[in-house]
Design a protein around this motif. Structure first.
Motif, PDB file in Angstrom:
ATOM      1  N   GLY A 162       0.818  -1.084  -0.213  1.00 18.09           N
ATOM      2  CA  GLY A 162       0.035  -0.159   0.057  1.00 18.09           C
ATOM      3  C   GLY A 162       0.859   1.402  -0.060  1.00 18.09           C
ATOM      4  O   GLY A 162       0.222   2.447  -0.107  1.00 18.09           O
ATOM      5  N   GLY A 163       2.075   1.090  -0.020  1.00 20.48           N
ATOM      6  CA  GLY A 163       3.051   2.159   0.063  1.00 20.48           C
ATOM      7  C   GLY A 163       2.992   3.145  -1.357  1.00 20.48           C
ATOM      8  O   GLY A 163       2.522   2.456  -2.227  1.00 20.48           O
ATOM      9  N   GLY A 164       3.666   4.136  -1.327  1.00 23.48           N
ATOM     10  CA  GLY A 164       3.653   4.851  -2.666  1.00 23.48           C
ATOM     11  C   GLY A 164       4.136   6.348  -2.602  1.00 23.48           C
ATOM     12  O   GLY A 164       4.368   6.891  -1.377  1.00 23.48           O
ATOM     13  N   LYS A 224       2.168  14.355   5.610  1.00 21.84           N
ATOM     14  CA  LYS A 224       3.313  15.460   5.791  1.00 21.84           C
ATOM     15  C   LYS A 224       4.543  14.753   5.057  1.00 21.84           C
ATOM     16  O   LYS A 224       4.701  13.652   5.208  1.00 21.84           O
ATOM     17  CB  LYS A 224       3.443  15.985   7.036  1.00 21.84           C
ATOM     18  CG  LYS A 224       2.019  16.486   7.628  1.00 21.84           C
ATOM     19  CD  LYS A 224       2.578  16.763   9.109  1.00 21.84           C
ATOM     20  CE  LYS A 224       1.278  17.422   9.994  1.00 21.84           C
ATOM     21  NZ  LYS A 224       1.555  17.643  11.358  1.00 21.84           N
ATOM     22  N   PRO A 225       5.166  15.714   4.601  1.00 24.62           N
ATOM     23  CA  PRO A 225       6.752  15.401   4.104  1.00 24.62           C
ATOM     24  C   PRO A 225       7.360  14.488   5.266  1.00 24.62           C
ATOM     25  O   PRO A 225       8.309  13.429   4.896  1.00 24.62           O
ATOM     26  CB  PRO A 225       7.290  16.603   3.790  1.00 24.62           C
ATOM     27  CG  PRO A 225       6.206  17.386   3.361  1.00 24.62           C
ATOM     28  CD  PRO A 225       5.077  17.007   4.379  1.00 24.62           C
ATOM     29  N   GLU A 226       7.359  14.877   6.475  1.00 24.61           N
ATOM     30  CA  GLU A 226       8.063  14.090   7.405  1.00 24.61           C
ATOM     31  C   GLU A 226       7.564  12.915   7.550  1.00 24.61           C
ATOM     32  O   GLU A 226       8.018  11.913   8.588  1.00 24.61           O
ATOM     33  CB  GLU A 226       8.179  14.966   8.944  1.00 24.61           C
ATOM     34  CG  GLU A 226       6.776  15.461   9.141  1.00 24.61           C
ATOM     35  CD  GLU A 226       6.650  16.918   8.815  1.00 24.61           C
ATOM     36  OE1 GLU A 226       5.966  17.737   9.504  1.00 24.61           O
ATOM     37  OE2 GLU A 226       6.680  17.150   7.681  1.00 24.61           O
ATOM     38  N   ASP A 227       6.404  12.359   7.157  1.00 21.83           N
ATOM     39  CA  ASP A 227       5.887  11.113   7.447  1.00 21.83           C
ATOM     40  C   ASP A 227       6.680   9.971   6.330  1.00 21.83           C
ATOM     41  O   ASP A 227       6.339   8.787   6.211  1.00 21.83           O
ATOM     42  CB  ASP A 227       4.509  11.070   6.914  1.00 21.83           C
ATOM     43  CG  ASP A 227       3.596  11.940   7.914  1.00 21.83           C
ATOM     44  OD1 ASP A 227       3.997  11.492   9.224  1.00 21.83           O
ATOM     45  OD2 ASP A 227       2.684  12.298   7.544  1.00 21.83           O
ATOM     46  N   THR A 259       7.285  -1.283   3.418  1.00 24.20           N
ATOM     47  CA  THR A 259       6.697  -0.549   2.343  1.00 24.20           C
ATOM     48  C   THR A 259       7.023   1.001   2.416  1.00 24.20           C
ATOM     49  O   THR A 259       6.842   1.555   3.372  1.00 24.20           O
ATOM     50  CB  THR A 259       5.180  -0.905   2.181  1.00 24.20           C
ATOM     51  OG1 THR A 259       4.550  -0.268   1.101  1.00 24.20           O
ATOM     52  CG2 THR A 259       4.361  -0.288   3.151  1.00 24.20           C
ATOM     53  N   GLN A 260       7.698   1.520   1.270  1.00 20.42           N
ATOM     54  CA  GLN A 260       8.002   2.938   1.182  1.00 20.42           C
ATOM     55  C   GLN A 260       6.972   3.834   1.116  1.00 20.42           C
ATOM     56  O   GLN A 260       5.956   3.517   0.220  1.00 20.42           O
ATOM     57  CB  GLN A 260       8.920   3.066   0.120  1.00 20.42           C
ATOM     58  CG  GLN A 260       9.250   4.451  -0.330  1.00 20.42           C
ATOM     59  CD  GLN A 260      10.258   4.759   0.761  1.00 20.42           C
ATOM     60  OE1 GLN A 260      11.231   4.190   1.198  1.00 20.42           O
ATOM     61  NE2 GLN A 260      10.046   6.071   1.425  1.00 20.42           N
ATOM     62  N   VAL A 261       6.718   4.774   1.771  1.00 22.80           N
ATOM     63  CA  VAL A 261       5.835   5.866   1.759  1.00 22.80           C
ATOM     64  C   VAL A 261       6.605   7.256   1.595  1.00 22.80           C
ATOM     65  O   VAL A 261       7.458   7.409   2.524  1.00 22.80           O
ATOM     66  CB  VAL A 261       4.819   5.922   2.884  1.00 22.80           C
ATOM     67  CG1 VAL A 261       4.176   7.317   3.121  1.00 22.80           C
ATOM     68  CG2 VAL A 261       4.172   4.683   3.187  1.00 22.80           C
ATOM     69  N   THR A 262       6.243   7.930   0.458  1.00 24.24           N
ATOM     70  CA  THR A 262       7.030   9.161   0.112  1.00 24.24           C
ATOM     71  C   THR A 262       5.926  10.150  -0.009  1.00 24.24           C
ATOM     72  O   THR A 262       5.157  10.015  -0.791  1.00 24.24           O
ATOM     73  CB  THR A 262       7.725   9.083  -1.233  1.00 24.24           C
ATOM     74  OG1 THR A 262       8.720   7.904  -0.836  1.00 24.24           O
ATOM     75  CG2 THR A 262       8.537  10.225  -1.410  1.00 24.24           C
ATOM     76  N   VAL A 263       6.176  11.315   0.909  1.00 25.30           N
ATOM     77  CA  VAL A 263       4.963  12.379   0.656  1.00 25.30           C
ATOM     78  C   VAL A 263       5.875  13.452   0.125  1.00 25.30           C
ATOM     79  O   VAL A 263       7.005  13.996   0.876  1.00 25.30           O
ATOM     80  CB  VAL A 263       4.604  12.768   2.090  1.00 25.30           C
ATOM     81  CG1 VAL A 263       3.464  13.794   2.029  1.00 25.30           C
ATOM     82  CG2 VAL A 263       3.858  11.258   2.897  1.00 25.30           C
ATOM     83  N   SER A 264       5.504  14.104  -0.920  1.00 24.22           N
ATOM     84  CA  SER A 264       5.988  15.255  -1.481  1.00 24.22           C
ATOM     85  C   SER A 264       5.252  16.433  -0.886  1.00 24.22           C
ATOM     86  O   SER A 264       4.246  16.440  -0.642  1.00 24.22           O
ATOM     87  CB  SER A 264       5.937  15.129  -2.862  1.00 24.22           C
ATOM     88  OG  SER A 264       4.383  15.286  -3.586  1.00 24.22           O
ATOM     89  N   ALA A 265       6.066  17.533  -0.943  1.00 29.16           N
ATOM     90  CA  ALA A 265       5.576  18.878  -0.697  1.00 29.16           C
ATOM     91  C   ALA A 265       4.741  19.413  -1.714  1.00 29.16           C
ATOM     92  O   ALA A 265       4.047  20.190  -1.156  1.00 29.16           O
ATOM     93  CB  ALA A 265       6.776  19.740  -0.027  1.00 29.16           C
TER      94      ALA A 265
END
Length: 122
Positions: free
Chosen positions: A8-10, A84-87, A116-122
């Motif tokens: 479920g990451g992305g 948030k990006p810090e997530d 699983t990788q979670v990437t949050v962009s600003a």
């Protein structure tokens, strides 16, 4: 024995949502404590959320993340909202047969998923 597989990451923009899933196989029971931890680049793994007879959340995610479990399907979820990006981190699912100390302590968990990788962009 016990295997945990996260999914479920992305990549998501700040303010968005993701739901992580942790599918468990093997001898895992409803009495097991289940936790979510995360590790950002260059940082140590940190507690995110856990569920046993109740739920527990890190201050950084409280009010935004929700942990739940479907015992019939041996699946644990982490619903993440207002990201948030810090997530940004690799998120790991973990299982503990018996927590003797703090449910927030990763040393309490014997079984771990691959992350699983979670990437949050600003």
């Amino acid at each position: 024995q016990v295997q945990l597989v996260e999914s479920g990451g992305g990549l998501v923009q700040a303010g968005g949502s993701l739901r992580l899933s942790c599918a468990a196989s093997g001898r895992i029971f409803s009495s097991y404590a289940m936790g979510w931890f995360r590790q950002a680049p260059g940082k140590e793994r940190e507690f995110v959320a856990a569920i046993s007879w109740t739920t527990r959340y890190a201050d950084a995610v409280k009010g935004r993340f929700t942990i739940s479990r479907d015992n019939a399907n041996n699946t644990v979820y982490l619903q993440m909202k207002r990201l948030k990006p810090e997530d940004t981190a690799v998120y790991y699912c973990a299982a503990s047969q018996a927590v003797r100390g703090s449910i927030t302590d990763d040393n309490e968990y014997a079984y771990w998923g691959q992350g699983t990788q979670v990437t949050v962009s600003a």
